[in-house]
Design a protein around this motif. Structure first.
Motif, PDB file in Angstrom:
ATOM      1  N   ASP A  40      14.643  65.074  54.306  1.00 45.34           N
ATOM      2  CA  ASP A  40      13.181  64.915  54.263  1.00 45.34           C
ATOM      3  C   ASP A  40      12.744  63.798  53.324  1.00 45.34           C
ATOM      4  O   ASP A  40      11.774  63.101  53.593  1.00 45.34           O
ATOM      5  N   ARG A  41      13.471  63.615  52.208  1.00 46.90           N
ATOM      6  CA  ARG A  41      13.086  62.575  51.254  1.00 46.90           C
ATOM      7  C   ARG A  41      13.161  61.191  51.901  1.00 46.90           C
ATOM      8  O   ARG A  41      12.222  60.398  51.801  1.00 46.90           O
ATOM      9  N   THR A  42      14.250  60.932  52.602  1.00 49.07           N
ATOM     10  CA  THR A  42      14.405  59.641  53.267  1.00 49.07           C
ATOM     11  C   THR A  42      13.331  59.451  54.331  1.00 49.07           C
ATOM     12  O   THR A  42      12.733  58.371  54.434  1.00 49.07           O
ATOM     13  N   MET A  43      13.073  60.487  55.124  1.00 53.66           N
ATOM     14  CA  MET A  43      12.026  60.384  56.153  1.00 53.66           C
ATOM     15  C   MET A  43      10.657  60.189  55.512  1.00 53.66           C
ATOM     16  O   MET A  43       9.846  59.402  55.993  1.00 53.66           O
ATOM     17  N   GLY A  44      10.388  60.893  54.408  1.00 55.17           N
ATOM     18  CA  GLY A  44       9.103  60.756  53.712  1.00 55.17           C
ATOM     19  C   GLY A  44       8.885  59.344  53.194  1.00 55.17           C
ATOM     20  O   GLY A  44       7.797  58.781  53.328  1.00 55.17           O
ATOM     21  N   LYS A  45       9.937  58.762  52.606  1.00 53.39           N
ATOM     22  CA  LYS A  45       9.837  57.381  52.105  1.00 53.39           C
ATOM     23  C   LYS A  45       9.564  56.419  53.250  1.00 53.39           C
ATOM     24  O   LYS A  45       8.725  55.523  53.147  1.00 53.39           O
ATOM     25  N   PHE A  99       4.428  66.308  65.571  1.00 51.12           N
ATOM     26  CA  PHE A  99       5.721  65.921  66.117  1.00 51.12           C
ATOM     27  C   PHE A  99       6.840  66.434  65.213  1.00 51.12           C
ATOM     28  O   PHE A  99       6.770  66.294  63.992  1.00 51.12           O
ATOM     29  N   ALA A 100       7.873  66.988  65.803  1.00 51.16           N
ATOM     30  CA  ALA A 100       9.054  67.412  65.062  1.00 51.16           C
ATOM     31  C   ALA A 100       9.870  66.175  64.703  1.00 51.16           C
ATOM     32  O   ALA A 100      10.001  65.264  65.507  1.00 51.16           O
ATOM     33  N   LEU A 101      10.409  66.169  63.478  1.00 52.91           N
ATOM     34  CA  LEU A 101      11.245  65.050  63.015  1.00 52.91           C
ATOM     35  C   LEU A 101      12.565  65.595  62.480  1.00 52.91           C
ATOM     36  O   LEU A 101      12.582  66.353  61.525  1.00 52.91           O
ATOM     37  N   LYS A 102      13.650  65.191  63.101  1.00 56.02           N
ATOM     38  CA  LYS A 102      14.976  65.545  62.590  1.00 56.02           C
ATOM     39  C   LYS A 102      15.676  64.314  62.048  1.00 56.02           C
ATOM     40  O   LYS A 102      16.696  64.402  61.401  1.00 56.02           O
ATOM     41  N   GLY A 103      15.129  63.163  62.353  1.00 53.33           N
ATOM     42  CA  GLY A 103      15.677  61.892  61.906  1.00 53.33           C
ATOM     43  C   GLY A 103      14.779  60.793  62.439  1.00 53.33           C
ATOM     44  O   GLY A 103      13.869  61.052  63.222  1.00 53.33           O
ATOM     45  N   MET A 104      15.033  59.578  61.972  1.00 50.68           N
ATOM     46  CA  MET A 104      14.193  58.466  62.425  1.00 50.68           C
ATOM     47  C   MET A 104      15.049  57.260  62.760  1.00 50.68           C
ATOM     48  O   MET A 104      15.773  56.747  61.908  1.00 50.68           O
ATOM     49  N   THR A 105      14.939  56.825  64.007  1.00 50.53           N
ATOM     50  CA  THR A 105      15.569  55.595  64.444  1.00 50.53           C
ATOM     51  C   THR A 105      14.462  54.559  64.599  1.00 50.53           C
ATOM     52  O   THR A 105      13.274  54.869  64.412  1.00 50.53           O
ATOM     53  N   ALA A 106      14.828  53.361  64.993  1.00 47.77           N
ATOM     54  CA  ALA A 106      13.831  52.310  65.207  1.00 47.77           C
ATOM     55  C   ALA A 106      12.815  52.728  66.273  1.00 47.77           C
ATOM     56  O   ALA A 106      11.626  52.405  66.166  1.00 47.77           O
ATOM     57  N   ALA A 107      13.257  53.487  67.273  1.00 49.73           N
ATOM     58  CA  ALA A 107      12.355  53.933  68.340  1.00 49.73           C
ATOM     59  C   ALA A 107      11.286  54.887  67.788  1.00 49.73           C
ATOM     60  O   ALA A 107      10.094  54.747  68.109  1.00 49.73           O
ATOM     61  N   ALA A 122      11.359  68.847  59.998  1.00 47.99           N
ATOM     62  CA  ALA A 122      10.121  68.394  59.357  1.00 47.99           C
ATOM     63  C   ALA A 122       9.120  68.061  60.460  1.00 47.99           C
ATOM     64  O   ALA A 122       9.496  67.939  61.633  1.00 47.99           O
ATOM     65  N   THR A 123       7.856  67.932  60.094  1.00 48.55           N
ATOM     66  CA  THR A 123       6.853  67.549  61.086  1.00 48.55           C
ATOM     67  C   THR A 123       5.970  66.430  60.548  1.00 48.55           C
ATOM     68  O   THR A 123       5.728  66.316  59.350  1.00 48.55           O
ATOM     69  N   PHE A 124       5.523  65.606  61.472  1.00 49.27           N
ATOM     70  CA  PHE A 124       4.544  64.568  61.187  1.00 49.27           C
ATOM     71  C   PHE A 124       3.362  64.896  62.078  1.00 49.27           C
ATOM     72  O   PHE A 124       3.515  65.024  63.294  1.00 49.27           O
ATOM     73  N   GLY A 125       2.182  65.075  61.469  1.00 52.06           N
ATOM     74  CA  GLY A 125       1.040  65.514  62.251  1.00 52.06           C
ATOM     75  C   GLY A 125      -0.223  64.727  61.991  1.00 52.06           C
ATOM     76  O   GLY A 125      -0.313  63.946  61.038  1.00 52.06           O
ATOM     77  N   GLN A 132       5.054  67.083  56.700  1.00 49.69           N
ATOM     78  CA  GLN A 132       5.411  68.407  56.193  1.00 49.69           C
ATOM     79  C   GLN A 132       6.922  68.563  56.238  1.00 49.69           C
ATOM     80  O   GLN A 132       7.527  68.399  57.299  1.00 49.69           O
ATOM     81  N   THR A 133       7.513  68.880  55.101  1.00 49.46           N
ATOM     82  CA  THR A 133       8.970  69.009  55.043  1.00 49.46           C
ATOM     83  C   THR A 133       9.436  70.274  55.750  1.00 49.46           C
ATOM     84  O   THR A 133       8.677  71.220  55.921  1.00 49.46           O
ATOM     85  N   ALA A 134      10.704  70.278  56.106  1.00 52.41           N
ATOM     86  CA  ALA A 134      11.302  71.465  56.714  1.00 52.41           C
ATOM     87  C   ALA A 134      11.347  72.610  55.691  1.00 52.41           C
ATOM     88  O   ALA A 134      11.177  73.770  56.046  1.00 52.41           O
ATOM     89  N   GLN A 135      11.534  72.271  54.411  1.00 49.35           N
ATOM     90  CA  GLN A 135      11.626  73.299  53.377  1.00 49.35           C
ATOM     91  C   GLN A 135      10.307  74.025  53.143  1.00 49.35           C
ATOM     92  O   GLN A 135      10.297  75.173  52.738  1.00 49.35           O
ATOM     93  N   LYS A 136       9.184  73.370  53.402  1.00 46.70           N
ATOM     94  CA  LYS A 136       7.875  73.944  53.098  1.00 46.70           C
ATOM     95  C   LYS A 136       7.709  75.326  53.737  1.00 46.70           C
ATOM     96  O   LYS A 136       7.263  76.262  53.098  1.00 46.70           O
ATOM     97  N   PHE A 137       8.053  75.438  55.008  1.00 45.99           N
ATOM     98  CA  PHE A 137       7.920  76.715  55.700  1.00 45.99           C
ATOM     99  C   PHE A 137       9.258  77.203  56.240  1.00 45.99           C
ATOM    100  O   PHE A 137       9.308  78.008  57.158  1.00 45.99           O
ATOM    101  N   LYS A 138      10.339  76.670  55.666  1.00 44.61           N
ATOM    102  CA  LYS A 138      11.701  77.069  56.026  1.00 44.61           C
ATOM    103  C   LYS A 138      11.945  76.948  57.527  1.00 44.61           C
ATOM    104  O   LYS A 138      12.426  77.869  58.182  1.00 44.61           O
TER     105      LYS A 138
END
Length: 157
Positions: free
Chosen positions: A62-67, A135-143, A115-118, A105-111
């Motif tokens: 989540d930290r990497t996705m948040g950054k 949107f659910a986020l498990k990772g981020m690619t260029a797409a 993670a989600t981006f809304g 919203q991190t995955a840890q927030k609500f276990k």
């Protein structure tokens, strides 16, 4: 002849009151209230610093996705101001009312398992009679990064 008079009817359910005393707020509730006070103060001071500090506290991935989300949003919609919203990194329109447009919203927030981006209802994403707002986020690619950038630009248009 007079019909027989019925006595007072009694309920089949017990009339004994269940005594539940309020025992105060839980540690989590106290923490949430303290966080909200900090959020309100930070909005007046340094919203970006507070958001970056919150992202730094996150666990991986989540930290990497948040950054990365922070950088994409700042680049795609520089008019949005970073702030915390219910303990989550969020980005709001500038101005007195500063309504939140999008949030992470991190995955840890609500276990949860992802993670989600809304987007809030203030985002200009209307598309017919139905459209996605989270949107659910498990990772981020260029797409995914390109799609997020396009959505954020549309949200503030």
């Amino acid at each position: 002849m007079k019909p027989a008079q019925k006595g007072p009817q009694k309920s089949a359910v017990s009339t004994t009151a269940v005594s539940k005393k309020f025992k105060g707020f839980t540690e989590e509730e106290h923490g949430a209230m303290k966080d909200r006070i900090k959020e309100l103060r930070a909005d007046k001071e340094d919203g970006e610093g507070t958001v970056l500090a919150k992202i730094a506290e996150m666990k991986e991935p989540d930290r990497t996705m948040g950054k990365r989300l922070h950088a994409i949003i700042k680049e795609s919609a520089p008019a949005l101001s970073p702030r915390l919203w219910y303990g989550m990194p969020a980005y709001a329109k500038a101005g007195k009312d500063g309504k939140v447009v999008c949030f992470f919203q991190t995955a840890q927030k609500f276990k949860t398992r992802y993670a989600t981006f809304g987007f809030s209802d203030k985002a200009n994403l209307d598309e017919g009679a139905m459209w996605p707002t989270t949107f659910a986020l498990k990772g981020m690619t260029a797409a995914e990064e390109a799609r997020i950038a396009a959505l954020v630009k549309k949200a503030v248009s």
